[in-house]
Design an enzyme around this catalytic site. Structure first.
Site, PDB file in Angstrom:
ATOM      1  N   GLU A 120       1.037  -1.237  -0.076  1.00 49.25           N
ATOM      2  CA  GLU A 120      -0.077  -0.073   0.053  1.00 49.25           C
ATOM      3  C   GLU A 120       0.856   1.220   0.056  1.00 49.25           C
ATOM      4  O   GLU A 120       2.005   1.086   0.698  1.00 49.25           O
ATOM      5  CB  GLU A 120      -0.954  -0.062   1.198  1.00 49.25           C
ATOM      6  CG  GLU A 120      -1.934  -0.936   1.172  1.00 49.25           C
ATOM      7  CD  GLU A 120      -1.661  -2.184   2.185  1.00 49.25           C
ATOM      8  OE1 GLU A 120      -0.565  -2.125   2.726  1.00 49.25           O
ATOM      9  OE2 GLU A 120      -2.331  -3.082   2.272  1.00 49.25           O
ATOM     10  N   TYR A 132       7.316   2.188  -7.760  1.00 49.42           N
ATOM     11  CA  TYR A 132       6.756   0.805  -7.766  1.00 49.42           C
ATOM     12  C   TYR A 132       6.033   0.628  -9.297  1.00 49.42           C
ATOM     13  O   TYR A 132       6.265  -0.500  -9.690  1.00 49.42           O
ATOM     14  CB  TYR A 132       5.422   0.928  -6.679  1.00 49.42           C
ATOM     15  CG  TYR A 132       6.077   1.099  -5.429  1.00 49.42           C
ATOM     16  CD1 TYR A 132       7.171   0.517  -4.803  1.00 49.42           C
ATOM     17  CD2 TYR A 132       5.275   1.802  -4.375  1.00 49.42           C
ATOM     18  CE1 TYR A 132       7.568   0.614  -3.494  1.00 49.42           C
ATOM     19  CE2 TYR A 132       5.629   1.992  -3.130  1.00 49.42           C
ATOM     20  CZ  TYR A 132       6.860   1.377  -2.632  1.00 49.42           C
ATOM     21  OH  TYR A 132       7.423   1.270  -1.436  1.00 49.42           O
TER      22      TYR A 132
END
Length: 161
Positions: A120, A132
């Protein structure tokens, strides 16, 4: 902390990778306070992770062994892994340390049997989301009001290993 290897960045930086051990919670918490002052993990939270057999807490130190530049927290169970935390000290950012640490954590998860990795990230954390995305994570959902200080949604991301 126990030295487990070397870490090289795409920019030619050379670092040393350590695995945290029970009793290192205060060290990691102090780093967390610098990186995430609005909502840091406590020493007890880090100690709980360090004592969990399904968790590895990593530290990246400069070659001269004078400072910790980054750290990460990886949980693994069955065929899944979760990156619970990854942070680079402000003075060490933009050197490729975060990417190198992330790649090493993913490889350790893969070697341990994980097929997928989840995480998250704060919706507003563009730098982390960019890291990411460039590491083949895909946005798969959103957790409303996941973060407390300030209140903010989390983007859930996943990558196949």
């Amino acid at each position: 902390m126990k030295r487990i290897g070397d870490l090289c960045t795409a920019y030619g930086g050379e670092y040393v990778l350590f695995l945290g051990e029970a009793g290192d919670g205060g060290t990691f918490s102090a780093l967390e306070l610098v990186c995430f002052p609005e909502d840091p993990w406590s020493p007890e939270m880090f100690e709980s992770s360090l004592e969990n057999p399904g968790c590895k807490v990593f530290a990246v130190q400069n070659r001269q062994m004078t400072k910790i530049c980054a750290y990460g927290v990886l949980y693994a169970a069955a065929d899944e892994a979760e990156i619970a935390n990854i942070a680079v000290m402000p003075q060490c950012r933009k050197e490729g340390i975060g990417k190198a640490l992330l790649c090493e954590m993913l490889e350790i998860a893969r070697r341990g049997g994980a097929c997928r990795c989840f995480l998250e990230v704060r919706q507003s954390n563009e730098a982390a989301r960019s890291l990411y995305n460039s590491s083949e994570f895909e946005e798969i959902g959103k957790r409303r009001n996941y973060y407390s200080f300030p209140r903010e949604d989390a983007i859930v991301m996943m990558r196949t290993l």
